[in-house]
Design an enzyme around this catalytic site. Structure first.
Site, PDB file in Angstrom:
ATOM      1  N   TYR A 172      -1.632  -0.877  10.631  1.00 64.94           N
ATOM      2  CA  TYR A 172      -1.806  -1.293   9.235  1.00 64.94           C
ATOM      3  C   TYR A 172      -0.617  -0.840   8.388  1.00 64.94           C
ATOM      4  CZ  TYR A 172      -3.407  -1.401   4.424  1.00 64.94           C
ATOM      5  OH  TYR A 172      -3.481  -1.633   3.070  1.00 64.94           O
TER       6      TYR A 172
ATOM      7  N   SER B  89       0.883  -1.164   0.000  1.00 61.39           N
ATOM      8  CA  SER B  89       0.000   0.000   0.000  1.00 61.39           C
ATOM      9  C   SER B  89       0.914   1.205   0.000  1.00 61.39           C
ATOM     10  CB  SER B  89      -0.880   0.012   1.251  1.00 61.39           C
ATOM     11  OG  SER B  89      -1.439   1.297   1.474  1.00 61.39           O
TER      12      SER B  89
END
Length: 281
Positions: A151, A137
């Site tokens: 995360y 990401s």
């Protein structure tokens, strides 16, 4: 021929994984697709066929991962491209997330990915070829998002291990690409995909606002098209010298440039401090 290659995709029952699997099958590739729920794969894509193999796999159970890979090898005789796409978003500040919540995100996003790498590499190494895509990401490059620390840190871990993997497997003819997507219009931010903290702390106003923003405004309005992301991965798999670092989306590039600018400024500002630690000659 290029489209005779066999792709092994994790997290293929929804999101980018599903889009990629469907597009590959349309183009004549063979696909082994995994999910925690095999029925979800069958419903979304179809039953087992010559070119498609739906597999139920528990990413955090290495025995389950090893078994799924062996079934794929028995069905297709080989695996050419591995896409580590499975993962989920965990919202919550570092203080409010429990040890259990934090470790679970690592178990899926990092150690689950490692289970797949560990058990597919013997086949790729023996074939002296192959390509591994690890989906991180942009939050694995730029982590300045309140309430997304755990995360983002899992995706930073994916970035680090992928760079090492590329160095380790290069001599075997195996290619590696680390993918940093920006915001893509998938179900990643939907209620069934995103996890919120069990015990939120009200004082973290910025984190709560970020949570509301992502769930109520960004969700469904992401600027990037998953169909085009799938096209980019398929094209990258054809490259003789593919990218090691692949950023997808104008928003991802903007965040990259923002962090590079920040780093450059801080390096220059504190250069004398950085250089002050050497032994005197």
């Amino acid at each position: 021929m290029e489209n005779s290659k066999v792709w092994f995709i994790t997290g293929a029952s929804k999101g980018l994984g599903l889009t990629l699997a469907k597009k590959l099958l349309e183009q004549g590739y063979s696909v082994a697709a995994t999910s925690r729920n095999k029925e979800a794969l069958i419903e979304a894509i179809g039953n087992t066929s010559l070119n498609f193999l739906p597999l139920e796999m528990d990413l955090v159970n290495e025995k389950s991962v090893k078994n799924a890979i062996e079934v794929a090898i028995n069905h297709f005789k080989t695996i050419d491209v591995v896409v580590n796409n499975a993962g989920y978003g965990q919202i919550g500040t570092l203080e409010e997330l429990t040890d259990e919540e934090s470790r679970k995100n690592y178990d899926v996003n990092v150690f689950g990915l490692l289970n797949v790498v560990r058990n597919t590499m013997p086949y790729l190494r023996a074939n002296k070829s192959g390509h591994i895509f690890n989906i991180a990401s942009v939050g694995g490059y730029y982590g300045g998002f309140s309430g997304w620390g755990i995360y983002c840190s899992t995706k930073f871990a994916v970035a680090g291990l992928t760079e090492a993997l590329a160095a380790e497997v290069k001599s075997f003819g195996v290619k590696v690409t680390l993918v940093y997507p920006g915001y893509f219009r998938t179900n990643f931010l939907s209620e069934e995909s995103i996890i919120i903290p069990k015990s939120p702390i009200d004082e973290y106003e910025d984190a709560r606002q970020s949570q509301i923003l992502h769930q109520n405004q960004i969700n469904g309005n992401q600027p990037n098209d998953p169909e085009k992301a799938a096209d980019a991965l398929i094209q990258m798999a054809k490259e003789e010298n593919p990218a090691l670092h692949l950023f997808l989306g104008a928003d991802a590039l903007e965040m990259v440039e923002q962090k590079i600018s920040i780093i450059k400024l801080e390096v220059e500002k504190w250069k004398s401090t950085s250089l002050s630690t050497a032994f005197k000659k």
